[in-house]
Scaffold this active site. Sequence first.
Site, PDB file in Angstrom:
ATOM      1  CB  SER A  15      -0.977  -0.005   1.181  1.00  0.00           C
ATOM      2  OG  SER A  15      -0.294   0.126   2.404  1.00  0.00           O
ATOM      3  CG  ASN A  16       3.640   2.599   2.968  1.00  0.00           C
ATOM      4  OD1 ASN A  16       3.506   3.775   3.292  1.00  0.00           O
ATOM      5  ND2 ASN A  16       3.375   1.594   3.800  1.00  0.00           N
ATOM      6  CG  MET A  94       8.091  -7.607   6.387  1.00  0.00           C
ATOM      7  SD  MET A  94       7.861  -6.126   7.404  1.00  0.00           S
ATOM      8  CE  MET A  94       7.732  -6.893   9.019  1.00  0.00           C
ATOM      9  NE  ARG A  95      14.268 -11.380   3.238  1.00  0.00           N
ATOM     10  CZ  ARG A  95      14.645 -12.588   3.618  1.00  0.00           C
ATOM     11  NH1 ARG A  95      15.807 -12.760   4.206  1.00  0.00           N
ATOM     12  NH2 ARG A  95      13.891 -13.643   3.393  1.00  0.00           N
ATOM     13  CB  ILE A  96      18.269  -6.585   9.029  1.00  0.00           C
ATOM     14  CG1 ILE A  96      17.383  -6.997  10.208  1.00  0.00           C
ATOM     15  CG2 ILE A  96      19.322  -5.554   9.433  1.00  0.00           C
ATOM     16  CD1 ILE A  96      16.783  -5.875  10.966  1.00  0.00           C
ATOM     17  CG  HIS A 113       9.477   1.912  12.383  1.00  0.00           C
ATOM     18  ND1 HIS A 113       9.729   0.554  12.383  1.00  0.00           N
ATOM     19  CD2 HIS A 113       9.090   2.222  13.642  1.00  0.00           C
ATOM     20  CE1 HIS A 113       9.520   0.075  13.594  1.00  0.00           C
ATOM     21  NE2 HIS A 113       9.136   1.054  14.378  1.00  0.00           N
ATOM     22  N   GLY A 147      22.049   0.310  11.853  1.00  0.00           N
ATOM     23  CA  GLY A 147      21.245  -0.209  12.960  1.00  0.00           C
ATOM     24  C   GLY A 147      19.851  -0.598  12.506  1.00  0.00           C
ATOM     25  CG  ASP A 149      13.144  -0.034  12.710  1.00  0.00           C
ATOM     26  OD1 ASP A 149      13.098  -0.025  11.467  1.00  0.00           O
ATOM     27  OD2 ASP A 149      12.633  -0.935  13.394  1.00  0.00           O
TER      28      ASP A 149
HETATM   29  C1  GRF Z   1       3.812  -0.642   6.955  1.00  0.00           C
HETATM   30  O1  GRF Z   1       3.003  -0.576   8.099  1.00  0.00           O
HETATM   31  C2  GRF Z   1       5.211  -0.179   7.223  1.00  0.00           C
HETATM   32  O2  GRF Z   1       5.289   0.811   8.194  1.00  0.00           O
HETATM   33  C3  GRF Z   1       5.892  -1.431   7.705  1.00  0.00           C
HETATM   34  O3  GRF Z   1       5.318  -2.456   6.930  1.00  0.00           O
HETATM   35  C4  GRF Z   1       4.008  -2.080   6.499  1.00  0.00           C
HETATM   36  C5  GRF Z   1       3.970  -2.213   4.999  1.00  0.00           C
HETATM   37  O4  GRF Z   1       2.691  -2.055   4.471  1.00  0.00           O
HETATM   38  N1  GRF Z   1       7.321  -1.281   7.579  1.00  0.00           N
HETATM   39  P1  GRF Z   1       2.466  -2.049   2.897  1.00  0.00           P
HETATM   40  O5  GRF Z   1       3.077  -3.323   2.311  1.00  0.00           O
HETATM   41  O6  GRF Z   1       3.116  -0.818   2.333  1.00  0.00           O
HETATM   42  O7  GRF Z   1       0.982  -2.029   2.732  1.00  0.00           O
END
Ligand code: GRF
Length: 205
Positions: A15-16, A94-96, A113, A147, A149
């Site tokens: 969604s972002n 979802m990874r460092i 974040h 680091g 976040d």
């Molecule tokens: C968001 O809440 C963002 O802050 C976190 O992962 C989520 C990603 O959402 N890092 P989307 O895939 O952009 O909908």
Amino acid sequence: MPKLRLAVLGSGSGSNMQSILDAINAGTLDAEIVCVLADVEDAFILERARRAGIPAQYLSCAPFKTKLEGPAEEEWIRVIKSYGADTIVLAGFMRIVKAGLLNAFPNRVLNIHPALLPSFPGLHSWKQALDYGAKVAGCTVHFVDAGTDSGPIIVQRPVPVLEGDTPETLHARIQEQEHLAFPEALRLLAAGRLSVSGRRVVIAP
Ligand code: GRF
């Protein structure tokens, strides 16, 4: 200023990424998404990108489960460069990410974040805020450093925690603000208004 060439990296819904694309299409962000890459084969972010005609690709991060490093990192960098990207947008990735990627794109990797950093780094931050009893939650767009976040903050948007909020309702309201915050941060970057001085991001007028 040349148009930003964004590589968007994600693991989920995207969604972002969609909010960034919408801003570009509305003419309010001078950028192009040159590729969308995901570490999850069926992540919806890939589907969204394909529907929009953006090159979209799944890439493995094996053997690691929670980070991007080693030969997989080299391959991701190669692919990102092959699309001519100059900026990396972590949009629910979802990874460092590690030094190899950061050094290949210095001060050019941005993350979003779902908390007002430095409060509640790590996973499920909206739930952390709720469980803690915070009255204000929110989101942060920041440059990524070595680091977790912890990099210099570009934009933050607060979200009140309401009586009766559940993790889901709070996360949904935070996401509405994320969809404003990421385009806003990228607009500043695209306009050449951001510089990093130690921990601080300086925003030129
Ligand atoms: C968001 O809440 C963002 O802050 C976190 O992962 C989520 C990603 O959402 N890092 P989307 O895939 O952009 O909908």
